[in-house]
Design a protein around this motif. Structure first.
Motif, PDB file in Angstrom:
ATOM      1  N   GLN A 152       0.839  -1.201   0.000  1.00  0.00           N
ATOM      2  CA  GLN A 152       0.000   0.000   0.000  1.00  0.00           C
ATOM      3  C   GLN A 152       0.873   1.249   0.000  1.00  0.00           C
ATOM      4  O   GLN A 152       0.397   2.353   0.262  1.00  0.00           O
ATOM      5  CB  GLN A 152      -0.956  -0.012   1.190  1.00  0.00           C
ATOM      6  CG  GLN A 152      -0.292  -0.274   2.532  1.00  0.00           C
ATOM      7  CD  GLN A 152      -1.286  -0.676   3.597  1.00  0.00           C
ATOM      8  OE1 GLN A 152      -2.402  -0.160   3.633  1.00  0.00           O
ATOM      9  NE2 GLN A 152      -0.909  -1.601   4.464  1.00  0.00           N
ATOM     10  N   GLY A 153       2.143   1.055  -0.319  1.00  0.00           N
ATOM     11  CA  GLY A 153       3.097   2.139  -0.427  1.00  0.00           C
ATOM     12  C   GLY A 153       4.321   1.617  -1.155  1.00  0.00           C
ATOM     13  O   GLY A 153       4.345   0.481  -1.647  1.00  0.00           O
TER      14      GLY A 153
ATOM     15  N   THR B 167      -3.665   0.983  -3.040  1.00  0.00           N
ATOM     16  CA  THR B 167      -3.755   2.020  -2.028  1.00  0.00           C
ATOM     17  C   THR B 167      -5.137   2.013  -1.381  1.00  0.00           C
ATOM     18  O   THR B 167      -6.073   1.367  -1.870  1.00  0.00           O
ATOM     19  CB  THR B 167      -3.505   3.407  -2.638  1.00  0.00           C
ATOM     20  OG1 THR B 167      -4.550   3.678  -3.586  1.00  0.00           O
ATOM     21  CG2 THR B 167      -2.155   3.468  -3.325  1.00  0.00           C
TER      22      THR B 167
ATOM     23  N   PRO C  70       0.622   6.106   6.230  1.00  0.00           N
ATOM     24  CA  PRO C  70       1.501   6.286   5.067  1.00  0.00           C
ATOM     25  C   PRO C  70       2.880   6.784   5.470  1.00  0.00           C
ATOM     26  O   PRO C  70       3.006   7.726   6.254  1.00  0.00           O
ATOM     27  CB  PRO C  70       0.767   7.342   4.232  1.00  0.00           C
ATOM     28  CG  PRO C  70      -0.644   7.282   4.683  1.00  0.00           C
ATOM     29  CD  PRO C  70      -0.615   6.901   6.128  1.00  0.00           C
TER      30      PRO C  70
ATOM     31  N   THR D 171       1.221   8.345   0.105  1.00  0.00           N
ATOM     32  CA  THR D 171       0.207   7.729  -0.751  1.00  0.00           C
ATOM     33  C   THR D 171      -1.176   8.327  -0.541  1.00  0.00           C
ATOM     34  O   THR D 171      -2.065   8.120  -1.357  1.00  0.00           O
ATOM     35  CB  THR D 171       0.124   6.214  -0.498  1.00  0.00           C
ATOM     36  OG1 THR D 171      -0.108   5.979   0.901  1.00  0.00           O
ATOM     37  CG2 THR D 171       1.409   5.529  -0.921  1.00  0.00           C
ATOM     38  N   ARG D 172      -1.381   9.021   0.563  1.00  0.00           N
ATOM     39  CA  ARG D 172      -2.621   9.771   0.768  1.00  0.00           C
ATOM     40  C   ARG D 172      -2.290  10.984   1.629  1.00  0.00           C
ATOM     41  O   ARG D 172      -1.283  10.983   2.345  1.00  0.00           O
ATOM     42  CB  ARG D 172      -3.707   8.895   1.416  1.00  0.00           C
ATOM     43  CG  ARG D 172      -3.355   8.274   2.749  1.00  0.00           C
ATOM     44  CD  ARG D 172      -4.496   7.357   3.211  1.00  0.00           C
ATOM     45  NE  ARG D 172      -4.328   6.878   4.571  1.00  0.00           N
ATOM     46  CZ  ARG D 172      -3.755   5.726   4.890  1.00  0.00           C
ATOM     47  NH1 ARG D 172      -3.283   4.936   3.933  1.00  0.00           N
ATOM     48  NH2 ARG D 172      -3.652   5.351   6.159  1.00  0.00           N
TER      49      ARG D 172
END
Length: 764
Positions: free
Chosen positions: A427-428, A442, A530, A552-553
């Motif tokens: 997710q990163g 993500t 993140p 990522t966010r």
């Protein structure tokens, strides 16, 4: 005397609670109910929960559900909230079932005024979800496991009407690759209940471990639950039938069905290690200690195989009252069947044209067994091959095509395609995140998933039951790492399942998550924050360096430049660093609650170009010395006395890509690498140690080297530079180095793509 002391202590606690400074935390501002309800109308004012607030219940069944919530409220607020059967004048929470008002059996209404609260559900499930929403209207600290005295227990005046979009809202958990203790499973069930999820898909058998007690076949757990890891240690664990009952009951109290998965006809090596007579070859076998797919599967030609599986199913269905029983059915190699006389005879007798139809025969026989137990079969989309009975449902994991095909033919389907629903993905950035199986999904991508494909219209669309997050634990070595992968992405999928397509909004979801992170803190959930991404851990420059970070966010990043550890109050990162001196950057992400991510340390170093060496070389490739043996760490090589030396033209790879996994070895390669131009180069490698110019440049010693995570940069002059590579052909964390073989990649500063070091660049 003791009573007097106790009374004084209670009085002091009350006084302290009353005098505690109560400041509304930023994450508690606004309404953060997740998943987002169908309709929320906000009024002015609040209802304040206090010691005199009571629940009103019209039946014993409602009282039982309220008890679970009253217990939670007592823990965090200290209020002992009674359950009564008649309405007082005010200061009450009235909970009623009204079957006429709400068609969906999970629907509810929640109306809050300044004097009372009313929760209406069409069934006990609706009541349960209404109470969950009530908890989410309270400050996040309501989830605390200890008494909280510094918040006001205010509930905003609202009128909520709510119901789920889909009836299947699931979380899958593989406990075979890595065992999850009972108490950690309960944590997941608590989170599922909080976010209105209702299906727990429990993956209990695999090539790498059998995790459920079967009394008729004790060797399944005595032998099949244990494996010897590549590192040499024994790994195991299983659930007794009593523990299974405990988890099923715990889930049921939270309106969650537990769906067992017993894999067949493939992914069966753990079972066959215990009972090899049900294989095609007769064994012997070992429980698989590497990831991937095993060729040895249940023999489809033996009647005894089906008797064995029927016995197992008899015991399993007695433990799980769920409507569905998952049989896996995926990734079944046919190689053993192709050479098995009994399987070939079965195909001839049944008029089956190939081994794919033999798998369909196998699955349909098991389906009849399940139907006799009153169960519906569900399996991965491979079970579509050869046709299915009307009652069978499909989980579409290889994209959406399987789900579309299933729905088109009238089968119910749960959509679980990897691009959105596989929570084992990164997710990163893979260079800064813990090692994973691969992929990249993500939080926003998970949230964006639409379970009903455009191809499915009207009547066909109704066969989409919902979606679930799949958690395959090959690279999730601890319960904490499982949580890190699962949360918060499973909450995004919870909203995908519950909230109407029109009501979804990722920006608003991200805002509401600030509140949900604190609730997860109260349950000690190790969720993902993140990490600052961009540079590798060592940035080299010759004149000046520009160092830039992203996440990522959207999340705040804080940093220090003096070597000290950053805190939530440290300087906020707002623009790239332009540096001309040696600097150590320490940077982390921080949530609105003040909770921080892991701190990243980036060394920024000014250095001159490392000069090339003037040396004559005669051959391409590298010199090598190697030895056979099982080595986990580079230090293990100190005990080696016998090396075989060779001088060949072999390069990396494919020199060792075909090395046998069961023939571990160690290799030391040396020579020179020729760089094409002056420049700052970033190197990436999966070898254990990479030396350049006599200095250790990258150290992966002891790590799972599926992906390079220790990249570094160095300033090099054009020409030849001395190199040494230490490569251990071993198995660490279930990943065999032999699958990839050693490799070195590089890229010049300012370019995006890495290039593999070619044969022509090496010499000795």
């Amino acid at each position: 005397m003791n009573l007097k002391i106790g009374s004084i202590a209670i009085l002091l606690m009350v006084l302290l609670a009353c005098n505690a400074e109560k400041v509304e935390k930023p994450y508690n501002k606004g309404i953060s109910v997740t998943p987002r309800p169908t309709s929320i109308v906000k009024g002015e004012g609040v209802f304040t929960l206090n010691r005199k607030t009571v629940f009103v219940a019209e039946s014993e069944q409602i009282s039982e559900v309220i008890t679970l919530f009253a217990k939670k409220l007592k823990t965090s607020t200290g209020y002992e909230m009674d359950v009564v059967n008649t309405n007082p004048r005010d200061n009450f929470i009235n909970v009623v079932i009204e079957t006429q008002q709400l068609a969906n059996d999970e629907a509810y209404k929640l109306k809050v005024t300044s004097k009372n609260i009313e929760i209406t559900g069409s069934t006990i499930k609706g009541i349960f979800y209404g109470l969950q929403t009530l908890l989410q209207l309270l400050p996040a600290e309501v989830e605390s496991s200890t008494l909280v005295t510094d918040v006001d227990w205010n509930i905003p005046i609202v009128d909520i009407q709510d119901e789920p979009r889909f009836k299947y809202r699931g979380l899958h958990l593989d406990v075979c690759r890595h065992y999850v203790p009972v108490e950690d499973i309960k944590k997941h069930l608590d989170m599922m209940a909080m976010f209105k999820m209702n299906k727990f898909h429990w993956h209990l058998t695999e090539d790498q471990g059998w995790r459920i007690e079967i009394e008729k076949y004790p060797l399944l757990t005595q032998i099949g639950s244990k494996r010897i890891e590549g590192e040499g240690n024994e790994y195991g664990g299983f659930y007794t039938q009593q523990e299974v009952k405990e988890i099923v009951a715990y889930a049921s109290d939270r309106m969650i069905d537990v769906i067992p998965e017993i894999e067949l006809p493939g992914h069966a090596l753990a079972a066959l290690t215990a009972y090899p007579e049900y294989s095609c070859t007769g064994g012997p076998f070992k429980v698989r200690n590497i990831w991937g797919v095993e060729p040895d599967v249940y023999c489809a030609g033996k009647e005894e195989t089906f008797e064995f599986l029927e016995d197992i199913i008899d015991e399993v269905v007695a433990l799980f009252p769920s409507e569905y029983f998952h049989i896996g059915g995926d990734e079944c190699p046919k190689t053993r069947w192709e050479s098995c006389m009994l399987c070939q005879r079965r195909m001839k007798e049944e008029g089956l044209k190939d081994e794919h139809e033999l798998q369909s025969y196998f699955v349909q026989r098991i389906e009849k067994v399940l139907l006799a137990h009153g169960k519906k079969m569900i399996g991965w989309d491979e079970i579509l091959e050869g046709g299915l009975a009307e009652s069978a449902a499909v989980m579409s994991w290889r994209g959406e095509d399987g789900g579309i095909e299933a729905a088109t033919h009238g089968h119910d389907v749960v959509m679980t395609p990897g691009n959105w629903c596989y929570l084992d993905h990164f997710q990163g950035d893979s260079r800064v995140e813990p090692v994973a199986i691969g992929g990249y999904t993500t939080l926003e991508e998970s949230y964006s998933y639409e379970p009903v494909p455009e191809q499915l219209k009207a009547e066909m669309a109704k066969h989409v039951l919902g979606t679930q997050g799949n958690v395959w634990t090959e690279y999730m070595y601890t319960p904490e790492l499982i949580e890190y992968r699962v949360y918060p992405r499973i909450i995004a999928l919870a909203e995908v399942n519950w909230t109407s397509k029109e009501n979804k909004n990722f920006t608003d979801f991200a805002r509401r998550m600030d509140n949900q992170y604190v609730r997860m803190d109260m349950h000690d959930i190790n969720y993902h924050i993140p990490l600052p991404e961009g540079p590798c851990n060592k940035v080299v420059f010759t004149n000046s360096a520009k160092v830039e970070f992203t996440t990522t966010r959207p999340v705040k990043m804080v940093y220090t430049l003096d070597g000290s550890e950053p805190t939530a109050e440290s300087a906020v990162y707002e623009q790239p660093f332009n540096l001309s001196e040696n600097t150590e950057i320490k940077i982390a992400s921080v949530l609105s609650s003040g909770k921080m991510s892991k701190v990243r340390t980036i060394v920024v170093e000014k250095q001159p170009f490392k000069p090339a060496v003037d040396v004559g070389t005669k051959r391409k490739g590298l010199k090598e010395k190697y030895t056979k043996g099982d080595f986990i760490y580079v230090a293990d090589l100190e005990k080696v006395k016998d090396w075989t030396e060779t001088a060949s033209d072999v390069n990396l790879p494919p020199a060792y890509t075909n090395a046998q996994i069961d023939e571990p070895s160690a290799h030391i390669l040396s020579g020179y690498i020729e760089m094409p131009e002056d420049g700052i180069y970033e190197f990436s490698t999966n070898v254990d140690q990479f030396f350049l110019g006599g200095q250790l440049l990258i150290n992966n010693d002891g790590e799972v080297k599926r992906f390079s995570r220790n990249n570094t940069t160095v300033a090099l002059k054009k020409g030849k530079h001395e190199v040494k590579l230490i490569y251990l052909n071993n198995i660490i964390g279930g990943w065999p180095q032999a699958w990839n073989g050693p490799r070195i990649d590089f890229r010049l500063q300012g370019t995006d793509e890495f290039t593999k070091v070619s044969q022509e660049m090496y010499s000795f």
